[in-house]
Design a protein around this motif. Structure first.
Motif, PDB file in Angstrom:
ATOM      1  N   LEU A 179       0.779  -1.179  -0.004  1.00 24.60           N
ATOM      2  CA  LEU A 179      -0.177   0.006   0.032  1.00 24.60           C
ATOM      3  C   LEU A 179       0.815   1.271   0.142  1.00 24.60           C
ATOM      4  O   LEU A 179       0.699   2.322  -0.921  1.00 24.60           O
ATOM      5  CB  LEU A 179      -0.993  -0.079   1.330  1.00 24.60           C
ATOM      6  N   HIS A 180       2.069   1.263   0.768  1.00 22.90           N
ATOM      7  CA  HIS A 180       2.844   2.217   0.734  1.00 22.90           C
ATOM      8  C   HIS A 180       3.296   2.594  -0.364  1.00 22.90           C
ATOM      9  O   HIS A 180       3.582   3.624  -0.776  1.00 22.90           O
ATOM     10  CB  HIS A 180       3.873   2.067   2.025  1.00 22.90           C
ATOM     11  N   GLY A 181       3.995   1.479  -0.903  1.00 18.59           N
ATOM     12  CA  GLY A 181       4.716   1.701  -2.606  1.00 18.59           C
ATOM     13  C   GLY A 181       3.791   2.330  -3.441  1.00 18.59           C
ATOM     14  O   GLY A 181       4.133   2.885  -4.140  1.00 18.59           O
ATOM     15  N   ALA A 182       2.297   2.040  -3.372  1.00 12.84           N
ATOM     16  CA  ALA A 182       1.341   2.636  -4.245  1.00 12.84           C
ATOM     17  C   ALA A 182       1.167   4.031  -3.910  1.00 12.84           C
ATOM     18  O   ALA A 182       1.098   4.925  -4.749  1.00 12.84           O
ATOM     19  CB  ALA A 182       0.193   1.772  -4.377  1.00 12.84           C
ATOM     20  N   LEU A 183       1.209   4.315  -2.697  1.00 15.51           N
ATOM     21  CA  LEU A 183       0.529   5.716  -2.330  1.00 15.51           C
ATOM     22  C   LEU A 183       1.711   6.807  -1.573  1.00 15.51           C
ATOM     23  O   LEU A 183       1.308   7.886  -1.387  1.00 15.51           O
ATOM     24  CB  LEU A 183      -0.601   5.461  -1.370  1.00 15.51           C
ATOM     25  N   TRP A 184       2.909   6.111  -1.545  1.00 14.75           N
ATOM     26  CA  TRP A 184       3.839   7.193  -0.731  1.00 14.75           C
ATOM     27  C   TRP A 184       3.935   8.531  -1.412  1.00 14.75           C
ATOM     28  O   TRP A 184       3.685   8.910  -2.471  1.00 14.75           O
ATOM     29  CB  TRP A 184       5.148   6.458  -0.945  1.00 14.75           C
ATOM     30  N   SER A 185       4.094   9.522  -0.366  1.00 15.15           N
ATOM     31  CA  SER A 185       4.108  10.735  -0.622  1.00 15.15           C
ATOM     32  C   SER A 185       5.021  11.582   0.618  1.00 15.15           C
ATOM     33  O   SER A 185       4.529  11.488   1.648  1.00 15.15           O
ATOM     34  CB  SER A 185       2.881  11.400  -0.930  1.00 15.15           C
ATOM     35  N   GLY A 186       5.701  12.519   0.206  1.00 22.98           N
ATOM     36  CA  GLY A 186       6.634  13.180   1.084  1.00 22.98           C
ATOM     37  C   GLY A 186       7.594  12.323   1.836  1.00 22.98           C
ATOM     38  O   GLY A 186       7.803  11.220   1.363  1.00 22.98           O
ATOM     39  N   GLY A 187       8.298  12.852   2.947  1.00 22.79           N
ATOM     40  CA  GLY A 187       9.280  12.165   3.342  1.00 22.79           C
ATOM     41  C   GLY A 187      10.697  12.648   3.314  1.00 22.79           C
ATOM     42  O   GLY A 187      10.778  13.843   2.600  1.00 22.79           O
ATOM     43  N   THR A 188      11.561  12.104   3.644  1.00 22.90           N
ATOM     44  CA  THR A 188      13.075  12.643   3.690  1.00 22.90           C
ATOM     45  C   THR A 188      13.966  11.664   3.043  1.00 22.90           C
ATOM     46  O   THR A 188      13.920  10.444   3.077  1.00 22.90           O
ATOM     47  CB  THR A 188      13.444  12.567   5.043  1.00 22.90           C
ATOM     48  N   PHE A 189      14.939  12.303   2.368  1.00 20.67           N
ATOM     49  CA  PHE A 189      16.248  11.834   1.624  1.00 20.67           C
ATOM     50  C   PHE A 189      17.341  12.354   2.532  1.00 20.67           C
ATOM     51  O   PHE A 189      17.540  13.546   2.294  1.00 20.67           O
ATOM     52  CB  PHE A 189      16.074  11.682   0.166  1.00 20.67           C
ATOM     53  N   LEU A 190      18.250  11.548   3.226  1.00 21.55           N
ATOM     54  CA  LEU A 190      19.320  12.014   3.735  1.00 21.55           C
ATOM     55  C   LEU A 190      20.526  11.236   3.286  1.00 21.55           C
ATOM     56  O   LEU A 190      20.427  10.041   3.618  1.00 21.55           O
ATOM     57  CB  LEU A 190      18.995  12.079   5.357  1.00 21.55           C
ATOM     58  N   TYR A 191      21.553  11.861   3.026  1.00 23.12           N
ATOM     59  CA  TYR A 191      22.660  11.397   2.598  1.00 23.12           C
ATOM     60  C   TYR A 191      24.086  11.865   3.294  1.00 23.12           C
ATOM     61  O   TYR A 191      23.992  13.107   3.066  1.00 23.12           O
ATOM     62  CB  TYR A 191      22.810  11.144   1.262  1.00 23.12           C
ATOM     63  N   VAL A 192      24.648  11.116   3.994  1.00 20.13           N
ATOM     64  CA  VAL A 192      25.881  11.630   4.746  1.00 20.13           C
ATOM     65  C   VAL A 192      27.165  11.008   4.120  1.00 20.13           C
ATOM     66  O   VAL A 192      27.233   9.668   4.209  1.00 20.13           O
ATOM     67  CB  VAL A 192      26.021  11.320   6.245  1.00 20.13           C
ATOM     68  N   PRO A 193      27.979  11.980   3.512  1.00 20.58           N
ATOM     69  CA  PRO A 193      29.277  11.351   2.773  1.00 20.58           C
ATOM     70  C   PRO A 193      30.188  10.374   3.541  1.00 20.58           C
ATOM     71  O   PRO A 193      30.089  10.590   5.102  1.00 20.58           O
ATOM     72  CB  PRO A 193      29.766  12.516   2.258  1.00 20.58           C
ATOM     73  N   LYS A 194      31.050   9.958   3.128  1.00 20.50           N
ATOM     74  CA  LYS A 194      32.145   9.083   3.765  1.00 20.50           C
ATOM     75  C   LYS A 194      32.952  10.081   4.854  1.00 20.50           C
ATOM     76  O   LYS A 194      33.445  11.184   4.572  1.00 20.50           O
ATOM     77  CB  LYS A 194      33.046   8.491   2.862  1.00 20.50           C
ATOM     78  N   GLY A 195      32.748   9.596   6.109  1.00 21.29           N
ATOM     79  CA  GLY A 195      33.818  10.080   7.177  1.00 21.29           C
ATOM     80  C   GLY A 195      33.061  11.483   7.598  1.00 21.29           C
ATOM     81  O   GLY A 195      33.971  12.174   8.701  1.00 21.29           O
ATOM     82  N   VAL A 196      32.031  12.180   7.014  1.00 20.25           N
ATOM     83  CA  VAL A 196      31.558  13.227   7.690  1.00 20.25           C
ATOM     84  C   VAL A 196      30.725  12.982   9.064  1.00 20.25           C
ATOM     85  O   VAL A 196      29.775  12.100   9.138  1.00 20.25           O
ATOM     86  CB  VAL A 196      30.403  13.643   6.643  1.00 20.25           C
ATOM     87  N   LYS A 197      30.875  13.589  10.128  1.00 24.01           N
ATOM     88  CA  LYS A 197      30.177  13.552  11.332  1.00 24.01           C
ATOM     89  C   LYS A 197      29.259  14.758  11.499  1.00 24.01           C
ATOM     90  O   LYS A 197      29.862  15.956  11.849  1.00 24.01           O
ATOM     91  CB  LYS A 197      31.267  13.354  12.413  1.00 24.01           C
ATOM     92  N   VAL A 198      28.127  14.781  11.376  1.00 24.85           N
ATOM     93  CA  VAL A 198      27.181  15.861  11.584  1.00 24.85           C
ATOM     94  C   VAL A 198      27.057  16.096  13.100  1.00 24.85           C
ATOM     95  O   VAL A 198      26.497  15.174  13.945  1.00 24.85           O
ATOM     96  CB  VAL A 198      25.824  15.264  10.782  1.00 24.85           C
ATOM     97  N   PRO A 199      27.468  17.426  13.374  1.00 28.73           N
ATOM     98  CA  PRO A 199      27.437  17.856  14.908  1.00 28.73           C
ATOM     99  C   PRO A 199      26.157  17.933  15.531  1.00 28.73           C
ATOM    100  O   PRO A 199      26.087  17.773  16.736  1.00 28.73           O
ATOM    101  CB  PRO A 199      28.233  18.972  14.886  1.00 28.73           C
ATOM    102  N   LEU A 200      25.050  18.118  14.931  1.00 30.61           N
ATOM    103  CA  LEU A 200      23.714  18.492  15.447  1.00 30.61           C
ATOM    104  C   LEU A 200      22.756  17.589  14.897  1.00 30.61           C
ATOM    105  O   LEU A 200      22.848  17.003  13.664  1.00 30.61           O
ATOM    106  CB  LEU A 200      23.372  20.064  15.215  1.00 30.61           C
ATOM    107  N   PRO A 201      21.681  17.350  15.624  1.00 29.93           N
ATOM    108  CA  PRO A 201      20.340  16.499  15.012  1.00 29.93           C
ATOM    109  C   PRO A 201      19.922  17.081  13.816  1.00 29.93           C
ATOM    110  O   PRO A 201      19.840  18.424  13.853  1.00 29.93           O
ATOM    111  CB  PRO A 201      19.821  16.234  16.266  1.00 29.93           C
ATOM    112  N   LEU A 202      19.452  16.367  12.767  1.00 34.58           N
ATOM    113  CA  LEU A 202      18.622  16.633  11.647  1.00 34.58           C
ATOM    114  C   LEU A 202      17.187  16.325  12.049  1.00 34.58           C
ATOM    115  O   LEU A 202      17.004  15.124  12.668  1.00 34.58           O
ATOM    116  CB  LEU A 202      18.983  16.077  10.486  1.00 34.58           C
TER     117      LEU A 202
END
Length: 469
Positions: A179-202
């Protein structure tokens, strides 16, 4: 961030957590589910052909799949009455000033813009079916961190999306994945490159504004080799007199040596069917941590899962669920050990009160290849009164003789002697029960960031007060 949770508490305390936004939608499809509606969703998003084909294939799978024979009863969930897609009358933007005033006011009440300025590395805000705001600090953009909505990722990073979209949770997984595959909408795409440490939350926040609507956001997170990131998911909805449906899906890919922490604080209104799927795969030396608080909703099914594919990978799962009057909260965890010397811990605690029903459903599987692995599962249920129910079904399968597995499950009620003792020291019955519950969840609260620990304790206060108040 404490200001944000202060606001949440004050709003909830009024028992009219009614952040209703009266904005006419740009597109509102009729209730129901059929091919024509799916094509209309795809057309509204101007999607490439491969994504439209994915939706249609998912719909065909949905039509053939049977209902899951486990979890909460879904007799009152009539999909023919659910509105599958509502596009708000707002364009996607990276500045709050461009968000329509009424929608912005709702997020202001939740404290999201202020939290972004003070505590977060980036924020996404979804209203009904579309992410309308997404922004990330410039310094993170410059080093290659991608934080955007899925629709934008489909257009701008098609190869990445094709590689990961519904590969970990395929539409064939179960009827609601289809059902989700048929109707999905919105949401988040997050990619963090190699070795990167994100200091604060997203953080991404999902606000539901449409009576009888469904929300089907999709989240993909890729923590590349050696990276570290924390992501926070928040969910809220005002209460309506009709059933609403949430079928979000989360896929997390934790590459070699990466560390990913996924925090969820859900606080749905009590007319919501919350049927989520969350799954992560961890490669060699990777660490995946799930921390979740499940409050609100009418009925919930969610079992965050980790596949420990790589040697020496680690999974941690701590959760608290709260079932009040009329609620059935069916939560748990899944861990599958494949790599050698993998480790996992599960600490799940549930509270039921006023006739609520908490259910822990877990699966721990240690494959033959996972030699030298260690796993510990602890699930504990606390019932506040004789009307409530609590069950645990922890399934453990071990396919080698070279692993250590520990398991503990306990269910109990608050004893009258405990209440009497505390009341004899001047506490009211409400205060006494609240104190016992806070002691019960304290080991898990300690694992939370300070601001979320505050919110959790206050949510517990409110749930107890509204249940026995």
């Amino acid at each position: 961030m404490s200001d944000l949770h202060e606001l949440l508490y004050e709003l909830k305390k009024k028992e009219d957590f009614q952040i209703k936004v009266n904005v006419q939608p740009a597109i509102k499809l009729p209730a129901g589910l059929n091919r024509k509606l799916i094509y209309e969703i795809s057309e509204a998003k101007n999607e490439p052909a491969w994504m439209t084909e994915h939706r249609i294939k998912s719909f065909e799978i949905f039509e053939k799949w049977h209902e899951p024979d486990w979890g909460v009863t879904r007799d009152e969930l009539d999909l023919s009455k659910i509105v599958p897609y509502v596009k708000p009358n707002a364009k996607k933007t990276t500045t709050w000033e461009e968000v329509p005033e009424e929608i912005k006011q709702a997020f202001d009440k939740l404290g999201i813009p202020e939290a972004e300025r003070k505590y977060l590395a980036g924020v996404g805000a979804q209203f009904d079916s579309e992410m309308i705001y997404k922004n990330i600090k410039e310094e993170l953009k410059k080093i290659g961190v991608i934080f955007t909505d899925i629709e934008t990722a489909v257009r701008e990073y098609p190869d990445l999306v094709k590689e990961y979209f519904m590969k970990l949770v395929p539409p064939t997984d179960n009827k609601y994945a289809a059902l989700h595959g048929a109707l999905w909408s919105g949401g988040t795409f997050l990619y963090v490159p190699k070795g990167v440490k994100v200091p604060l939350p997203l953080q991404s926040y999902f606000l539901f504004g449409n009576p009888g609507g469904g929300q089907f956001e999709h989240t993909i997170i890729i923590a590349d080799e050696g990276s570290e990131v924390t992501y926070i998911e928040g969910c809220t909805a005002p209460k309506y007199d009709v059933v609403n449906l949430h079928v979000g899906t989360v896929e997390v890919y934790v590459k070699k040596g990466a560390k990913m922490k996924y925090l969820t604080m859900q606080n749905w209104s009590k007319n919501m069917f919350n049927l989520e799927i969350k799954r992560a795969i961890a490669e060699e030396d990777a660490v995946m941590t799930w921390v979740s608080g499940s409050f609100g909703s009418y009925k919930t099914m969610v079992y965050p899962a980790t596949i420990l594919k790589g040697d020496n990978s680690v999974s941690e799962n701590v959760s608290i669920s709260f079932a009040g009057p009329g609620q059935h909260i069916d939560t748990g965890s899944k861990v599958i050990h494949i790599g050698k010397n993998t480790r996992s811990t599960v600490d799940a605690r549930s509270i039921s009160i006023g006739g609520g029903w908490s259910f822990y459903r877990g699966l721990l599987k240690i494959m033959e290849s996972a030699k030298g692995s260690k796993a510990s599962v602890s699930c504990t249920g606390l019932m506040i009164d004789n009307k409530s129910k609590s069950d645990t079904v922890p399934i453990i399968e071990v396919y080698n003789t070279d692993s250590d597995v520990g398991h503990e499950a306990k269910i109990g009620r608050i004893k009258d002697e405990q209440i009497f003792y505390l009341m004899s020291r001047g506490l009211s019955e409400l205060e006494a029960k609240g104190l016992i519950v806070k002691g019960f969840i304290q080991p898990v609260v300690q694992e939370l960031p300070f601001e979320y620990a505050i919110e959790l304790n206050r949510l517990v206060d409110m749930e107890i007060e509204s249940s026995i108040g």
